[in-house]
Design an enzyme around this catalytic site. Structure first.
Site, PDB file in Angstrom:
ATOM      1  N   ASN A  73       0.867  -1.169   0.000  1.00  9.75           N
ATOM      2  CA  ASN A  73       0.000   0.000   0.000  1.00  9.75           C
ATOM      3  C   ASN A  73       0.907   1.224   0.000  1.00  9.75           C
ATOM      4  OD1 ASN A  73      -1.769   2.079   0.493  1.00  9.75           O
ATOM      5  ND2 ASN A  73      -2.401   1.375   2.532  1.00  9.75           N
ATOM      6  N   TRP A  74       0.998   1.847  -1.164  1.00 10.97           N
ATOM      7  CA  TRP A  74       1.927   2.980  -1.278  1.00 10.97           C
ATOM      8  C   TRP A  74       1.365   4.257  -0.646  1.00 10.97           C
ATOM      9  CZ3 TRP A  74       5.183   3.138  -6.450  1.00 10.97           C
ATOM     10  CH2 TRP A  74       5.967   1.980  -6.504  1.00 10.97           C
ATOM     11  N   LYS A  75       0.095   4.221  -0.232  1.00  7.52           N
ATOM     12  CA  LYS A  75      -0.550   5.396   0.375  1.00  7.52           C
ATOM     13  C   LYS A  75      -0.350   6.618  -0.538  1.00  7.52           C
ATOM     14  CE  LYS A  75      -0.172   3.149   4.804  1.00  7.52           C
ATOM     15  NZ  LYS A  75      -0.009   3.211   6.237  1.00  7.52           N
ATOM     16  N   HIS A  92      -9.411   1.317   4.837  1.00 11.52           N
ATOM     17  CA  HIS A  92      -8.154   1.489   5.576  1.00 11.52           C
ATOM     18  C   HIS A  92      -8.399   2.447   6.749  1.00 11.52           C
ATOM     19  CE1 HIS A  92      -4.051   2.520   6.583  1.00 11.52           C
ATOM     20  NE2 HIS A  92      -3.683   1.433   5.925  1.00 11.52           N
ATOM     21  N   GLU A 131      -6.737   4.793   7.821  1.00 10.75           N
ATOM     22  CA  GLU A 131      -6.463   6.203   7.514  1.00 10.75           C
ATOM     23  C   GLU A 131      -7.655   6.858   6.820  1.00 10.75           C
ATOM     24  OE1 GLU A 131      -2.698   5.457   5.634  1.00 10.75           O
ATOM     25  OE2 GLU A 131      -1.857   4.934   7.583  1.00 10.75           O
ATOM     26  N   GLU A 138      -5.238  -4.898  10.522  1.00  5.99           N
ATOM     27  CA  GLU A 138      -4.202  -3.891  10.744  1.00  5.99           C
ATOM     28  C   GLU A 138      -4.488  -3.163  12.059  1.00  5.99           C
ATOM     29  OE1 GLU A 138      -2.240  -2.690   6.767  1.00  5.99           O
ATOM     30  OE2 GLU A 138      -3.937  -1.389   7.072  1.00  5.99           O
ATOM     31  N   GLY A 189       2.890   2.048  10.886  1.00  4.86           N
ATOM     32  CA  GLY A 189       3.913   3.077  10.780  1.00  4.86           C
ATOM     33  C   GLY A 189       4.649   3.398  12.064  1.00  4.86           C
ATOM     34  N   SER A 248       3.637  -2.363  10.320  1.00  7.52           N
ATOM     35  CA  SER A 248       5.081  -2.457  10.584  1.00  7.52           C
ATOM     36  C   SER A 248       5.702  -3.793  10.169  1.00  7.52           C
ATOM     37  CB  SER A 248       5.367  -2.152  12.060  1.00  7.52           C
ATOM     38  OG  SER A 248       4.999  -0.827  12.372  1.00  7.52           O
ATOM     39  N   GLY A 253       2.888  -1.126   4.263  1.00  6.31           N
ATOM     40  CA  GLY A 253       2.956   0.287   3.924  1.00  6.31           C
ATOM     41  C   GLY A 253       4.389   0.691   3.589  1.00  6.31           C
ATOM     42  N   GLY A 254       5.072   1.258   4.567  1.00  2.00           N
ATOM     43  CA  GLY A 254       6.406   1.825   4.353  1.00  2.00           C
ATOM     44  C   GLY A 254       7.372   0.905   3.617  1.00  2.00           C
TER      45      GLY A 254
HETATM   46  P1  13P Z   1       3.216   0.209   7.643  1.00  2.36           P
HETATM   47  O1  13P Z   1       3.679  -1.089   7.014  1.00  2.36           O
HETATM   48  O2  13P Z   1       3.981   1.393   7.172  1.00  2.36           O
HETATM   49  O3  13P Z   1       3.149   0.076   9.135  1.00  2.36           O
HETATM   50  O4  13P Z   1       1.713   0.464   7.125  1.00  2.36           O
HETATM   51  C1  13P Z   1       0.779  -0.553   7.211  1.00  2.36           C
HETATM   52  C2  13P Z   1      -0.413  -0.163   6.452  1.00  2.36           C
HETATM   53  O5  13P Z   1      -1.129   0.739   6.835  1.00  2.36           O
HETATM   54  C3  13P Z   1      -0.706  -0.882   5.197  1.00  2.36           C
HETATM   55  O6  13P Z   1      -1.972  -0.617   4.737  1.00  2.36           O
END
Ligand code: 13P
Length: 252
Positions: free
Chosen positions: A12-14, A99, A101, A169, A175, A214, A235-236
């Site tokens: 997920n590149w956000k 998600h 967010e 999640e 993050g 994470s 994510g990251g």
């Molecule tokens: P991180 O891997 O950066 O913690 O993010 C997880 C995430 O929100 C994937 O959708």
């Protein structure tokens, strides 16, 4: 792992990435060799603005691409919104819905998330539905109640023509570098599996359950080895090909 389920490693590149810098995606595509693509599915969920170009770059590869949100309707007077038809038009096969967010930034409710997922599934695509508790809810011991309510209200009653995937999640793990213990993840995923079997019968056994929060190359083997963890939503660490491929290599 769940016997008989092909794991899904999803990025997920956000709100990251530009069309002028697609090299990480190209490395992921080129390094996703048949030996590995026979064992796992790879999905990269990009910003809308990158989907058309990413669709071209991955069209003859095993890499699937996806979006991170969509509108519940297919077309119409919805300024600034994007539908599953438009997403599919770019060559994308999946959409992340719900998600945390988006739940936080845009106040998306379980009911709205369910409608978005229904639109994706009706189109014959994959809906990656996200659930997870906040730090406060965890501290209150409410995690499983939260997961049950989110699954009850945001997972549609049928996969229609598509595929339901559920990503657990924990919000406090996103993050932050923090992850739940192995036994906490195992408990949550076992709970999700039992809920899905109760609701969908045998079909609940085939729904892929991802862990997200994470995930890094250094902890992926431990997390991906947990019962009923059928892959990851990352994510990251999905922004850099080396890290993402390192996580995928867990399944080699
Ligand atoms: P991180 O891997 O950066 O913690 O993010 C997880 C995430 O929100 C994937 O959708």
């Amino acid at each position: 792992m769940t016997p008989g389920i092909k794991p899904l490693v999803a990025g997920n590149w956000k709100m990251n990435g530009l069309n002028s810098a697609m090299d990480e995606l190209e490395v992921m595509r080129d390094q996703f060799k048949p030996g590995l693509s026979a064992k796992i599915d790879m999905l990269i969920c990009l910003p809308f603005t990158m989907l058309a170009k990413a669709g071209e770059l991955t069209s003859r590869s095993a890499v699937k691409i996806g979006a991170q949100n969509c509108h519940k309707e297919i077309k119409g007077a919805h300024t600034g919104d994007i539908s599953i038809e438009m997403i599919a038009d770019c060559g994308a096969e999946a959409v992340i819905v719900g998600h945390s967010e988006r739940r936080t930034d845009h106040g998306e409710s379980n009911a709205q998330i369910c409608e978005k997922a229904q639109s994706v599934l009706h189109w014959g695509h994959m809906a990656v539905i996200c659930i997870g508790e906040s730090d406060e809810q965890r501290k209150q011991g409410a995690t499983l109640d939260v997961l049950k309510k989110q699954m009850t209200e945001s997972v549609p009653g049928s996969a229609d023509n598509g595929e339901i995937v559920i990503a657990y999640e924990p919000i406090w793990a996103i993050g932050t570098g923090l992850t739940p213990t192995v036994s906490d993840v195992e408990e949550a995923h076992q709970f999700m599996r039992s809920y899905l079997i109760e609701r969908f019968g045998e079909a609940g056994n085939a729904i892929r359950l991802l862990y997200g929060g994470s995930v890094k190359p250094s902890n992926a083997a431990e997390l991906m080895g947990i019962n009923n963890v059928d892959g990851a939503l990352i994510g990251g660490a999905s922004l850099k090909a080396d890290d993402f491929l390192g996580i995928c290599a867990t399944y080699q």
